[in-house]
Design a protein around this motif. Structure first.
Motif, PDB file in Angstrom:
ATOM      1  N   PHE A   1       0.921  -1.140  -0.037  1.00 30.02           N
ATOM      2  CA  PHE A   1       0.023   0.036   0.018  1.00 30.02           C
ATOM      3  C   PHE A   1       1.090   1.298  -0.039  1.00 30.02           C
ATOM      4  CE2 PHE A   1       0.879  -0.669   4.379  1.00 30.02           C
ATOM      5  CZ  PHE A   1       0.740   0.605   5.202  1.00 30.02           C
ATOM      6  N   SER A   2       0.486   2.251  -0.664  1.00 32.70           N
ATOM      7  CA  SER A   2       1.367   3.411  -0.709  1.00 32.70           C
ATOM      8  C   SER A   2       0.429   4.671  -0.654  1.00 32.70           C
ATOM      9  CB  SER A   2       2.007   3.469  -1.711  1.00 32.70           C
ATOM     10  OG  SER A   2       1.296   3.481  -3.147  1.00 32.70           O
ATOM     11  N   GLU A   3       0.941   5.932  -0.616  1.00 34.36           N
ATOM     12  CA  GLU A   3       0.415   7.152  -0.604  1.00 34.36           C
ATOM     13  C   GLU A   3       1.478   8.374  -0.883  1.00 34.36           C
ATOM     14  OE1 GLU A   3      -0.846   8.627   3.307  1.00 34.36           O
ATOM     15  OE2 GLU A   3      -0.833   6.705   3.742  1.00 34.36           O
ATOM     16  N   VAL A   4       1.052   9.529  -1.086  1.00 34.15           N
ATOM     17  CA  VAL A   4       1.936  10.399  -1.423  1.00 34.15           C
ATOM     18  C   VAL A   4       1.060  11.817  -0.961  1.00 34.15           C
ATOM     19  CG1 VAL A   4       2.880  12.135  -3.090  1.00 34.15           C
ATOM     20  CG2 VAL A   4       2.928   9.846  -3.347  1.00 34.15           C
TER      21      VAL A   4
ATOM     22  N   ALA B   1      -2.161   2.049   8.757  1.00 34.71           N
ATOM     23  CA  ALA B   1      -2.499   0.890   7.905  1.00 34.71           C
ATOM     24  C   ALA B   1      -3.319   1.085   6.839  1.00 34.71           C
ATOM     25  CB  ALA B   1      -2.506  -0.310   8.716  1.00 34.71           C
ATOM     26  N   SER B   2      -3.315   2.342   6.145  1.00 34.86           N
ATOM     27  CA  SER B   2      -4.238   2.701   5.180  1.00 34.86           C
ATOM     28  C   SER B   2      -3.699   3.729   4.199  1.00 34.86           C
ATOM     29  CB  SER B   2      -5.485   3.391   6.071  1.00 34.86           C
ATOM     30  OG  SER B   2      -6.664   3.801   5.046  1.00 34.86           O
ATOM     31  N   SER B   3      -4.240   3.909   3.116  1.00 36.32           N
ATOM     32  CA  SER B   3      -3.973   4.912   2.021  1.00 36.32           C
ATOM     33  C   SER B   3      -5.256   5.598   1.986  1.00 36.32           C
ATOM     34  CB  SER B   3      -3.807   3.916   0.591  1.00 36.32           C
ATOM     35  OG  SER B   3      -2.739   3.196   0.832  1.00 36.32           O
ATOM     36  N   ASP B   4      -6.426   5.508   2.668  1.00 31.06           N
ATOM     37  CA  ASP B   4      -7.371   6.436   2.227  1.00 31.06           C
ATOM     38  C   ASP B   4      -7.678   7.490   3.526  1.00 31.06           C
ATOM     39  OD1 ASP B   4      -8.238   5.023   0.371  1.00 31.06           O
ATOM     40  OD2 ASP B   4      -9.004   3.338   1.481  1.00 31.06           O
ATOM     41  N   ASN B   5      -8.217   8.530   3.407  1.00 28.37           N
ATOM     42  CA  ASN B   5      -8.461   9.504   4.231  1.00 28.37           C
ATOM     43  C   ASN B   5      -9.957   9.424   4.590  1.00 28.37           C
ATOM     44  OD1 ASN B   5      -6.074  11.435   4.379  1.00 28.37           O
ATOM     45  ND2 ASN B   5      -6.604  12.001   2.279  1.00 28.37           N
ATOM     46  N   GLN B   6     -10.221   9.541   5.884  1.00 23.68           N
ATOM     47  CA  GLN B   6     -11.335   8.983   6.455  1.00 23.68           C
ATOM     48  C   GLN B   6     -11.753  10.262   7.548  1.00 23.68           C
ATOM     49  OE1 GLN B   6     -10.654   5.248   8.221  1.00 23.68           O
ATOM     50  NE2 GLN B   6     -10.042   4.232   6.477  1.00 23.68           N
TER      51      GLN B   6
END
Length: 431
Positions: A116-119, A183-188
């Motif tokens: 999983f990844s994010e920028v 442990a997430s790539s999502d904004n919640q």
């Protein structure tokens, strides 16, 4: 959220921001830019001592953390941009050992994701000693502190204004509307920590409200009264859920060469904000005596009011003296004591080697389920950390840390655990 490969995403984003700045003002922006790539290898093992549903959690993963911090353009107001790129790769998981409880890797409850990844991007502006940042944030103050105790750090979307115009005084104002767990790539949307169904924290929603908010705000000030005394006050509000006032006083008394006595006092008053029953007063004190590499600490924490301590969920660390590796000892009316010992082996000629062990015991809260509901709840936790940073040779600056914890209680079997974490990290300076 960008989900391009980590290096390309950060490079393109930073390049785009650079090109947007007039070329005549780019000198300081480029010259003062810093970049580093942290390689973080993380092994996590948790053994459940009395949970019949799952015997253990076990995962191994590799993390890549690319951080870029630009300088500022020239002029009365300087502009810049920061970027962070995160990539987590699974090395071993599954076979009945996976659970989101490790919080190393995301997954569907049975199987961990392969990667999983994010920028994240942050625009910033500076005038004199005041800095405004907008975008991806990693807060660390008494109101909110995003956790960095797993493979990748937790992040938030928001803004932060920090001003140091007055000597000794730091003003800190912030806002967030989304939370990105470690442990997430999502904004919640954000939530409030309430504890599990068997946890006697006692926090619940009222009037059919949902435990969600997209508005968190804080404002605080820290003042250095003298070289040895500092104090801070922070107000925070998670809209509809809770509001909190936090006070902190830290004093370091020099006794003689190599000896000191540090006192850390904390008090927080938390109340509901319309959609919960939050009502808590949290007092904490930690006194630490240090001499020749040794540190001896004693801590006390007391909860009072109708509920336990309230704070942001989603991998945010509460500002409590007895928040440690596994537990926070913040149930309704809970009292807890801590004994801690640290040693820095530099005092005996081994720089880079450190040791810490502590024990926290809590009681005086009510058990809330089963035949023993209403009787006194008790819990304890023991931690040991050993860390070494190589000082010379080909492995210079490589850090190895082993973290061990044992936790027991009489109200929730799944929290009776033995845990080991092995973390190997190395940062490569790029600029």
């Amino acid at each position: 959220m960008l989900k391009t490969p980590i290096a390309r995403g950060v490079a393109l984003a930073t390049l785009g921001a650079t090109l947007a700045i007039p070329s005549m003002a780019q000198a300081a922006f480029i010259e003062d830019t810093k970049a580093g790539l942290e390689l973080r290898n993380f092994y996590f093992n948790r053994d459940f001592r009395e949970d019949a549903t799952q015997s253990k959690q076990e995962e191994w993963a590799q993390g890549f953390l690319l951080r870029v911090e630009s300088g500022y353009t020239e002029g009365t107001i300087g502009f810049g941009v920061d970027a962070i790129g995160l990539l987590g790769v699974k090395l071993d998981s599954g076979g009945g050992r996976y659970s989101n409880g490790t919080q190393l890797l995301p997954g569907d409850g049975d199987t961990a994701a392969d990667d999983f990844s994010e920028v994240g991007m942050t625009a910033k502006a500076k005038m004199s000693e005041t800095v405004l940042k907008i975008g991806t944030m990693q807060f660390k103050n008494p109101a909110v502190a995003n956790s960095d105790s797993r493979l990748l750090p937790a992040l938030m979307q928001g803004a932060n204004l920090v001003s140091k115009e007055i000597d000794g005084l730091t003003l800190d104002i912030g806002y967030a509307n989304r939370n990105n767990q470690r442990a997430s790539s999502d904004n919640q949307v954000m939530t409030m920590t309430t504890g599990t169904g068997s946890n006697p924290r006692g926090i619940r929603m009222t009037g059919g409200a949902v435990n969600e908010s997209d508005d968190f705000r804080f404002a605080g000030a820290t003042y250095q009264f003298s070289k040895s005394l500092s104090g801070s006050y922070y107000y925070s509000n998670l809209e509809d859920l809770y509001k909190q006032n936090a006070f902190n006083l830290i004093h370091v008394l020099p006794i003689s060469e190599g000896q000191s006595l540090k006192t850390d006092l904390r008090y927080q008053r938390s109340k509901d904000d319309g959609s919960s029953n939050v009502d808590n007063k949290a007092f904490g004190a930690m006194v630490t005596y240090s001499i020749s590499g040794h540190s001896f600490g004693l801590g006390y924490q007391k909860m009072s009011g109708d509920t336990g301590f309230a704070y942001l969920g989603g991998n945010v660390d509460p500002y409590l003296v007895n928040f440690i590796q596994v537990n926070d000892f913040a149930n309704a009316d809970e009292k807890s004591w801590q004994a801690r010992y640290d040693y820095n082996f530099a005092a005996m000629g081994i720089p880079g080697l450190t040791f810490m062990t502590r024990y926290v015991s809590g009681d005086n809260f009510d058990r809330v389920t089963g035949a023993d509901a209403g009787t006194e709840g008790k819990e304890w936790e023991r931690n040991t950390d050993i860390a070494y940073t190589f000082q010379t040779g080909a492995l210079k600056n490589l850090n190895v840390k082993w973290r061990n914890a044992s936790s027991r209680n009489n109200y929730l079997d799944s929290a009776n655990i033995d845990e080991n974490r092995l973390i190997v990290s190395y940062t490569i300076p790029l600029l």
